[in-house]
Motif scaffolding. Structure first.
Motif, PDB file in Angstrom:
ATOM      1  N   ILE B 279       0.673  -1.373   0.120  1.00  0.00           N
ATOM      2  CA  ILE B 279      -0.023   0.030   0.107  1.00  0.00           C
ATOM      3  C   ILE B 279       0.815   1.289  -0.045  1.00  0.00           C
ATOM      4  CG2 ILE B 279      -0.300   0.116   2.491  1.00  0.00           C
ATOM      5  CD1 ILE B 279      -3.032   0.922   1.735  1.00  0.00           C
ATOM      6  N   LEU B 280       2.042   1.142   0.650  1.00  0.00           N
ATOM      7  CA  LEU B 280       3.088   2.296   0.442  1.00  0.00           C
ATOM      8  C   LEU B 280       3.187   2.841  -0.895  1.00  0.00           C
ATOM      9  CD1 LEU B 280       4.732   4.045   2.222  1.00  0.00           C
ATOM     10  CD2 LEU B 280       6.697   2.698   1.395  1.00  0.00           C
ATOM     11  N   THR B 281       3.175   2.156  -1.806  1.00  0.00           N
ATOM     12  CA  THR B 281       3.441   2.642  -3.307  1.00  0.00           C
ATOM     13  C   THR B 281       2.345   3.693  -3.621  1.00  0.00           C
ATOM     14  OG1 THR B 281       2.267   0.645  -4.218  1.00  0.00           O
ATOM     15  CG2 THR B 281       4.505   0.547  -4.025  1.00  0.00           C
ATOM     16  N   THR B 282       1.145   3.102  -3.323  1.00  0.00           N
ATOM     17  CA  THR B 282       0.086   3.959  -3.750  1.00  0.00           C
ATOM     18  C   THR B 282       0.143   5.347  -3.095  1.00  0.00           C
ATOM     19  OG1 THR B 282      -1.491   2.076  -3.713  1.00  0.00           O
ATOM     20  CG2 THR B 282      -2.392   4.389  -3.940  1.00  0.00           C
ATOM     21  N   LEU B 283       0.374   5.530  -1.685  1.00  0.00           N
ATOM     22  CA  LEU B 283       0.756   6.462  -1.105  1.00  0.00           C
ATOM     23  C   LEU B 283       1.866   7.430  -1.760  1.00  0.00           C
ATOM     24  CD1 LEU B 283       0.166   8.286   1.716  1.00  0.00           C
ATOM     25  CD2 LEU B 283       2.511   7.264   2.217  1.00  0.00           C
ATOM     26  N   ALA B 284       2.983   6.383  -2.058  1.00  0.00           N
ATOM     27  CA  ALA B 284       4.201   7.202  -2.821  1.00  0.00           C
ATOM     28  C   ALA B 284       3.683   7.910  -4.264  1.00  0.00           C
ATOM     29  CB  ALA B 284       5.283   5.993  -3.111  1.00  0.00           C
ATOM     30  N   GLU B 285       2.834   7.325  -4.810  1.00  0.00           N
ATOM     31  CA  GLU B 285       2.617   7.612  -6.224  1.00  0.00           C
ATOM     32  C   GLU B 285       1.632   8.714  -6.424  1.00  0.00           C
ATOM     33  OE1 GLU B 285       0.542   4.639  -8.501  1.00  0.00           O
ATOM     34  OE2 GLU B 285       1.080   5.685 -10.393  1.00  0.00           O
ATOM     35  N   GLU B 286       0.715   8.813  -5.286  1.00  0.00           N
ATOM     36  CA  GLU B 286      -0.124   9.800  -5.196  1.00  0.00           C
ATOM     37  C   GLU B 286       0.193  11.046  -4.230  1.00  0.00           C
ATOM     38  OE1 GLU B 286      -4.017   8.120  -4.026  1.00  0.00           O
ATOM     39  OE2 GLU B 286      -4.155   7.029  -5.761  1.00  0.00           O
ATOM     40  N   PHE B 287       1.007  10.954  -3.312  1.00  0.00           N
ATOM     41  CA  PHE B 287       1.334  12.008  -2.451  1.00  0.00           C
ATOM     42  C   PHE B 287       2.832  12.350  -2.682  1.00  0.00           C
ATOM     43  CE2 PHE B 287      -2.361  10.587  -0.562  1.00  0.00           C
ATOM     44  CZ  PHE B 287      -3.147  11.778  -0.486  1.00  0.00           C
ATOM     45  N   GLY B 288       3.635  11.474  -3.305  1.00  0.00           N
ATOM     46  CA  GLY B 288       5.133  11.581  -3.369  1.00  0.00           C
ATOM     47  C   GLY B 288       5.783  11.601  -2.550  1.00  0.00           C
ATOM     48  N   PHE B 289       7.218  12.148  -2.533  1.00  0.00           N
ATOM     49  CA  PHE B 289       7.992  12.395  -1.394  1.00  0.00           C
ATOM     50  C   PHE B 289       7.593  12.609  -0.012  1.00  0.00           C
ATOM     51  CE2 PHE B 289      11.776  13.965   0.887  1.00  0.00           C
ATOM     52  CZ  PHE B 289      12.333  12.751   1.302  1.00  0.00           C
ATOM     53  N   VAL B 290       6.863  13.846  -0.285  1.00  0.00           N
ATOM     54  CA  VAL B 290       6.087  14.649   0.877  1.00  0.00           C
ATOM     55  C   VAL B 290       5.135  13.653   1.635  1.00  0.00           C
ATOM     56  CG1 VAL B 290       4.418  16.264   1.429  1.00  0.00           C
ATOM     57  CG2 VAL B 290       6.225  16.723  -0.390  1.00  0.00           C
ATOM     58  N   GLY B 291       4.480  12.625   0.898  1.00  0.00           N
ATOM     59  CA  GLY B 291       3.602  11.909   1.423  1.00  0.00           C
ATOM     60  C   GLY B 291       4.385  10.590   2.179  1.00  0.00           C
ATOM     61  N   THR B 292       5.406  10.220   1.666  1.00  0.00           N
ATOM     62  CA  THR B 292       6.163   8.997   2.233  1.00  0.00           C
ATOM     63  C   THR B 292       6.706   9.473   3.558  1.00  0.00           C
ATOM     64  OG1 THR B 292       7.666   9.237   0.685  1.00  0.00           O
ATOM     65  CG2 THR B 292       5.931   7.449   0.269  1.00  0.00           C
TER      66      THR B 292
END
Lengths: 642, 383
Positions: B279-292
């Motif tokens: 699921i981290l990949t979705t977060l990374a894709e949608e919110f980028g580095f800021v999100g992760t």
């Protein structure tokens, strides 16, 4: 102090180890953060590109194939809408029931339903499967009207090729068909369009040879797809470039007329514009319908075409080669005059045969022609005269003149398999037959038999060159996408005008009391010059000759002589040349010449010629013949000609 | 209540005051991470509460209530319960091996009446609890004596062995880490750790060496995961698919991401297990580095709050328990992030509190309930 007591003491805090653990953890988190930065910021561009490749599929949009038109812009090959019906399983829910309902609306045999169900079961639920093709517009309307009870049934429209005058133009235009594995293997064509299943490419004729011009360039559609290949949405679309329209030199009306005139025969006619080499008609009878090939021909129909002894699939005008017979005497006469081995007034005696060693070469006229000069040699088609010319010239000078007149080599035309024919010289025989050239060979050469072979197209070129005195080259394409294909000015032939005049005079005499007198044109504005030819396809033995040569009519069809005729008109101001062959037709003067004259007249008049052009005694027969062909009365002559 | 030690009574909050004494920042941080999970599950479902976001929210709510309930119970009670929890968990692990059924290629579940339980999850808490209780009772002077090291070592290795048997490499690592952390915090001599690391390295070598022999020590699929981790590009559509696609999705997010619900890779199903381990990949894709990076920061804050609470807690059981839970938690998200980002082999550890999955989340929240209990019931200063 026991173990429990430890809890009572001031508890040893875990501060030191706790800080150590935190440091360790900070290290782990630092590594994670560093990796995040590396993946998402440093390598972002790289991965963004990979992601795009993952997600975006390029779909090709097939371009509309270029049209093929005749010289007046009439359609010879076009595209028409092909209505199809596809079905999507996941939308249909119960495909079997939907198919059964569909079968009540359009014709849908049980085996087709079975195939569709099988195909759908083997594919993802969202992939459309073709149910029916080539539907009529009415069918599509009916299906659309019933759409609410036909979930998942999608009418689609594509383009497919069609040939309005299929049976009469197929040899020239050719046809398209679905690209096959073997096509892909030999084409080495990187065009991604060929990867589209059942994409139509040219298989024969101009369709094949000018494929590059006709095909056009694919457009594309960028679509977003899921990992399973489902289309999510369209992201962008670039329309392709349609193929180039080709305007041929063919006159469709003349072509159709020639085909009708030759109906029932295995025959071929080539009509050429003497002034510029434009090919007005390339008619090869019988024809076949190219439309049958567009979606793949049925086996039965294919076998019928293959087994027909009139060979409808052969393009006889261009790929068929025949011994030119007496039509070759035009070339012989010119070669002899140019070589100075004879002058127009010189006489050669014909006693009905010429002896060579212990062999006898017969003239077609048993009693012989007596003294024959050049004019009579052509008008009466005396064989002995040309045995003599053959002897005087030898093969190499004959072959050289043949090449000057456009025989013995393949002309450049946008059609596959243009025949080379054969106009041999001594070296040829040495190489191919491992035998020296004999005088007997020269005799046979003299009357266009033996090793000589020419296609009707080559004979038309020969006639046009003699008529014009120029090295006319055949041309089949006039314009590509509206841009004129340049015509090279034809060089004058390396032949004296005097010799040409003498030969033309002899050809004129052919229709004026000569072998083609019956096929003359009486309109003084359209007088015809020509040469008959009858080429043997069997060997007449001495025994047979002694017993009397069997009449053609008594022979089985495929052993009868080929009938040939070449001609041009008007004599004093040549416009069109025609080369005509009727396979196993019998005599050139009786069978080929009348057909060639009719075609020539049609070309000259731009439609059905007035009856006044024909000799008065034939007019009634001509009228009857037209009625039988379904051509009513006399058409207005002189309609505009492009 | 003679079992309860006197020191805890002094100044300890009672009744409603206990609620106020909760470690509220920790609770809020946990909720924040949980909410990040709901957002992502909503997104990977294509903007729908079904099938993942809503059940996850309900479970999170249940888990949160459970956490507070556990926090309200005196930490001394939990200390007494530690051996019981451990023994029960261990028995259940054995039971799974004996009668568990196969799910996801590994025997992990056991059916108790209407509910499925995962003993290995329970063991994560129970092990930390029993070790903390052990060191709570063990005089500090004996901590590093070999005999007193062997016993906790056995307590750790028994469940680790059983979990490996299932086989569940990820949980085994987490158990080792949780147990190791408690022993570390308890002050066991660093030499033991050095020796353990050396032995571990030796064991890894041995395991790798065993590949292809008849005494192969781990499963073929685990070998494959290790090999694909070492070179994912060798088999991009086979076993390397997970790693390659995960990296593509991570990397394509960039600094700020494609925007919420705009992720193409996960939404178009290029990613496997997009709602669970990846699921981290979705977060990374949608919110980028800021999100992760933000999620990582939230996780770190949770750990820091726990460790801070542990360091300041004079109750040895509470301190060790808190430290052990925090360490297990850190390692869980570190392993998940590490495998998604291609830093370590894919071992099947979910992203704590974010990945879809009921049992793991409820157990984790229960563990934080113990941490809260330790916080609420920590010995108050006598001075």
């Amino acid at each position: 102090m026991n173990g429990r007591g430890g809890a009572h003491e001031p508890a040893p805090r875990i501060t030191r180890r706790g800080m150590m653990l935190l440091t360790l953890q900070a290290g782990v988190v630092g590594a994670l953060g560093w990796r995040m930065r590396d993946l998402q910021i440093v390598q972002n561009e790289h991965f963004a590109l990979l992601a795009e490749e993952n997600r975006v599929n390029i779909r090709l949009i097939p371009p509309a194939r270029g049209l093929i038109l005749d010289r007046a812009g009439r359609l010879m090959a076009g595209n028409r809408q092909n209505y199809r019906i596809s079905m999507v399983r996941e939308q249909a829910r119960d495909p079997e029931a939907v198919l059964a309902r569909l079968a009540t609306i359009i014709a849908l045999p049980p085996e087709v339903q079975e195939r569709v169900l099988k195909e759908m079961a083997g594919r993802p639920a969202f992939v459309p499967v073709a149910v029916a093709e080539h539907l009529s517009w009415e069918d599509v309307v009916r299906v659309s009207a019933n759409a609410p009870v036909l979930p998942g049934v999608v009418p689609e429209v594509g383009l497919s090729r069609f040939y309005p005058d299929g049976p009469s133009t197929s040899h020239v235009v050719g046809y398209v068909g679905p690209v096959s594995e073997s096509d892909l293997a030999k084409l080495e064509d990187p065009d991604p369009l060929l990867q589209i299943p059942r994409f139509q490419i040219g298989k024969t004729g101009i369709e094949a040879k000018l494929e590059a011009d006709l095909r056009g360039e694919a457009g594309n559609q960028r679509i977003e797809v899921s990992a399973a290949g489902r289309v999510m949405r369209e992201l962008g679309r670039v329309e392709g470039t349609p193929g180039k329209d080709l305007e041929l030199t063919i006159d469709l009306e003349l072509q159709n007329y020639a085909m009708r005139r030759m109906a029932g025969e295995s025959a071929a006619a080539a009509v050429m514009d003497v002034t510029n080499g434009d090919i007005l008609a390339l008619a090869s009878a019988p024809g076949f319908d190219a439309n049958s090939f567009v979606f793949g021909i049925r086996t039965g129909e294919w076998n019928a075409l293959l087994n027909d002894d009139h060979h409808p699939l052969n393009n006889k005008t261009i790929t068929g080669t025949y011994p030119p017979g007496s039509t070759f005497k035009i070339c012989m006469a010119l070669a002899a005059l140019e070589a100075g081995v004879v002058s127009p007034g010189d006489g050669v005696f014909c006693g009905g045969s010429t002896a060579l060693g212990n062999r006898r070469f017969h003239c077609w006229k048993r009693g012989g022609h007596g003294r024959v000069d050049l004019r009579r040699s052509l008008s009466q088609s005396c064989d002995c005269y040309y045995y003599e010319m053959g002897r005087r010239l030898g093969p190499d000078r004959i072959s050289a003149m043949a090449h000057v007149l456009g025989l013995g080599y393949a002309h450049e035309l946008p059609i596959p398999a243009v025949a080379t024919g054969n106009m041999p010289d001594a070296a040829w025989k040495k190489e191919k037959r491992k035998e020296p050239w004999t005088t007997g060979d020269s005799f046979n050469y003299g009357i266009g038999q033996g090793f000589t072979l020419a296609s009707p197209l080559q004979l038309a070129v020969m006639t046009a060159r003699v008529a014009s005195g120029r090295a006319i080259k055949p041309r089949l394409v006039r314009r590509i996408d509206g841009v004129e294909v340049p015509v090279e000015p034809a060089e004058p032939l390396p032949v004296s005008e005097r010799s040409l005049k003498a030969v033309r005079d002899g050809m004129y005499a052919v229709s004026q009391g000569g072998t083609a007198a019956r096929s003359r044109i009486v309109d003084p504005a359209m007088t015809m010059a020509g040469k008959t030819g009858t080429s043997q396809v069997r060997i007449i033995t001495a025994a047979e000759r002694a017993a009397g040569v069997t009449a053609n009519e008594q022979l089985p069809w495929n052993r009868r002589d080929h009938a040939l005729f070449v001609c041009y008109a008007p004599y004093d101001n040549p416009k069109y040349a025609v080369a005509q062959i009727v396979e196993h037709g019998g005599g050139g003067s009786a069978v080929a010449a009348p057909i060639a004259r009719d075609i020539l007249l049609f070309a000259l008049c731009g439609g059905l010629p007035p009856l006044e052009a024909y000799p008065p005694e034939q007019r009634k027969a001509i009228e009857e013949q037209r009625a039988a062909m379904g051509l009513a009365g006399t058409a207005p002559a002189g309609s505009d000609r492009a | 209540m003679s079992l309860l030690d006197a020191g805890h009574g002094v100044g300890a909050p009672r009744g409603f005051g206990k609620l106020l004494a909760l470690n509220w920042p920790l609770l809020l941080l946990l909720t924040a991470v949980g909410c990040a999970g709901f957002l992502m599950l909503f997104s990977v479902a294509g903007g729908s509460l079904h099938p993942w976001a809503e059940p996850q929210m309900i479970r999170f709510g249940v888990g949160l209530v459970g956490m507070v309930a556990i926090a309200m119970v005196d930490i001394r009670f939990w200390r007494l319960m530690a051996p019981v929890a451990y023994v029960v968990s261990l028995l259940l692990l054995v039971a799974v091996d004996v009668m568990g059924f196969v799910g996801m290629g590994a025997q992990r579940w056991i059916q108790l009446g209407p509910i499925q339980i995962q003993p290995s999850e329970m063991m994560k808490i129970a092990l930390v609890m029993v070790l903390a209780a052990y060191y709570h009772r063990l005089p500090v002077a004996k901590v590093s004596r070999p005999l007193w090291v062997i016993l906790p070592l056995l307590l750790v290795l028994m469940p680790v062995g059983l979990v490996l048997e299932q086989p569940d490499l990820g949980t085994a690592i987490l158990l080792l880490a949780g147990g190791g952390a408690v022993m570390f915090l308890a002050g066991v001599s660093l030499w033991y750790f050095a020796a353990a690391i050396a032995a571990g390295a030796g064991a890894v070598t041995l395991v790798l060496k065993s590949h292809g022999t008849d005494w192969q020590l781990i499963h073929e699929y685990q070998f494959r995961r290790i090999f694909t981790f070492l070179d994912p590009s060798a088999d991009p559509l086979g076993a390397g698919y997970h790693i390659t696609q995960a990296k593509i999705a991570m990397g394509s997010g960039g600094l700020a991401g494609r925007g919420y619900m705009q992720g193409t890779q996960s939404r178009l199903n290029f990613l496997p297990e997009k709602h669970t381990d990846f699921i981290l990949t979705t977060l990374a894709e949608e919110f980028g580095f800021v999100g992760t990076a933000s999620l990582l920061a939230l996780y770190c804050l949770i750990v820091v709050f726990c460790v801070a609470s542990a360091i300041s807690n004079r109750d040895r059981f509470g301190a060790l328990l808190t430290g052990g839970v925090a360490s297990t938690f850190l390692l869980a998200f570190a392993i998940n992030m590490g495998m998604v980002m291609g830093l370590m082999p894919v071992v099947g550890v979910p992203l704590p509190l974010v990945s879809y999955g009921g049992s793991a989340m409820i157990v984790l929240l229960a563990a934080f309930g113990l941490v809260q209990s330790a916080h609420v019931h920590r010995p108050r200063n006598r001075d």
